[in-house]
Design an enzyme around this catalytic site. Sequence first.
Site, mmCIF file in Angstrom:
data_model
loop_
_atom_site.group_PDB
_atom_site.id
_atom_site.type_symbol
_atom_site.label_atom_id
_atom_site.label_comp_id
_atom_site.label_asym_id
_atom_site.label_seq_id
_atom_site.Cartn_x
_atom_site.Cartn_y
_atom_site.Cartn_z
ATOM 1 C CG ASP A 8 94.346 37.092 4.064
ATOM 2 O OD1 ASP A 8 95.317 37.074 3.287
ATOM 3 O OD2 ASP A 8 93.497 36.183 4.094
ATOM 4 C CG HIS A 52 95.571 34.810 0.499
ATOM 5 N ND1 HIS A 52 94.839 34.909 1.665
ATOM 6 C CD2 HIS A 52 95.479 33.520 0.115
ATOM 7 C CE1 HIS A 52 94.334 33.722 1.971
ATOM 8 N NE2 HIS A 52 94.707 32.864 1.042
ATOM 9 C CG ASN A 107 94.258 24.804 1.143
ATOM 10 O OD1 ASN A 107 93.089 24.785 1.509
ATOM 11 N ND2 ASN A 107 94.851 25.904 0.725
ATOM 12 C CB SER A 144 92.434 30.676 1.504
ATOM 13 O OG SER A 144 93.526 30.389 2.322
#
Length: 494
Positions: free
Chosen positions: A193, A235, A339, A425
């Site tokens: 990430d 994130h 998404n 996520s």
Amino acid sequence: MHHATRSKRLIVALSGAGLVAASMLTGPASASVAADEPTSTPVPIATPEGQLMSYIVNAKHANAGQTRLVESAVKAAGGEVVQSWPQIGVVVAHSTKADFRADVVELDSGHAVDSVGASRTAAVSEGTPGTGGATANGQLSVGGWLAGQDVTAAEAVTLDPREGEQWDMTQIKADKAHEITDGSSDVLVGVLDSGIDSTHPDLAPNVDLANSVNCTEAGRPDTAAGAAEPTTSAHGTHVAGTIAAARNGVGIVGVAPGVTMASVKVVNDDGYIYPEYAVCGFVWAAEHGMDVTNNSYYVDPFEFWCDDQPDQHAAKEAVRRAVTFSTKKGVVHAAAAGNAAYDLANKTTNTSSPNDGTAVNRTLNSTCHDIPTELDGVVTTSSITQAGTLSSFSNRGLGVIDVAAPGSAILSTVPGGYALFSGTSMASPHAAGVLALLKSTHPDATPAQLIDMLRAQATDTACSTTTRGAACVGPVEDNSYFGEGVIDALAAVS
């Protein structure tokens, strides 16, 4: 990561010198287009003379000898070897030569090149690190692992201050699982990430700095102090909290608060996850003793990578090899479904790619995939709401979605505190956390066995009302919205 923060962007005008025809590139596509399918829309990548571009060059065979031959072809064509992964026969190269791709093939005197392609449509922004020819030594480093913790039943569970706000943990029965175990610190989860804030009080106890790495230096591992910390994005820190925020009397608790995490930084400061970054991350996880990885992103710059396009095929093949290699090394992978409210089982068009240049209105076919989530051996995770319905943004797909997990308005850690994020996520780290619990209670299980258990233990969930995009199809046992059901942390430790 495309994702929660930039809406699945998490997710060039092509003319002039450097456009390479498909016939000039070597290597077969890994999947052929069916007779009744269209060819995917070509996206030729311009490589003007003098502009520094990044390339993936795959060897025909994954060994040191073949990789050295590929390196020689790269250098003969006027390129510089940035990173070699002989374990999978992949070389990352930089070049300012307009005809680099064609020249690599022509100058491949050892006949070792399988495929070559540009890994992005934009010029390299990070520069070329170090000197050419760096080859990972593959040594396993375990110096940073925390002391082992036996998986034992706890007599009582003391709640952390904000644990009552974590509806997601109740929904997947993680609160009940914690009455049995928080997981073992011998289990290491790689968080691929944007970096983990290792100073966050809820994460510091569980972050393994010695096995953390930054892969955004053109795909070359950087282990300098602080390299794997977040710089522009919260994130990765949010994802890490969902997986394994510690039970320490502070803030929240993760799905598996007793396991260990390593930060594998694959998101650059501009928010991109290029193929060479992902390859570095997966090989690093394989060579550094990781048991689970979480992948809350799709690989840039294409939302869907098509095997009938030479550049896309070469980069996709490299990521596929890296995932396969790490799986064979015992690493199991969870990934976000995406998404875009898209039906992954019925791809037709795409208008968002490439996202580092001018997007093209593309026709897709069955060779086009969202990677890494659609690669073999990866748990594709859709997102659900607190009410148990599919999140409006979540991708779906019959035979593509493996399991579902909470992903709407999830409370977790961010640098300096806590925040609510939404996205697939946020769903994927729940699955990664349950996989970590399964590995804790079944330490000898293979990745395939862990996935089988995760799917079999998931709570069957019938189709719900369509909220956006394609309608739900399939039986309660395995449908396009929820796959084989909502993950179950209690079953994983029982």
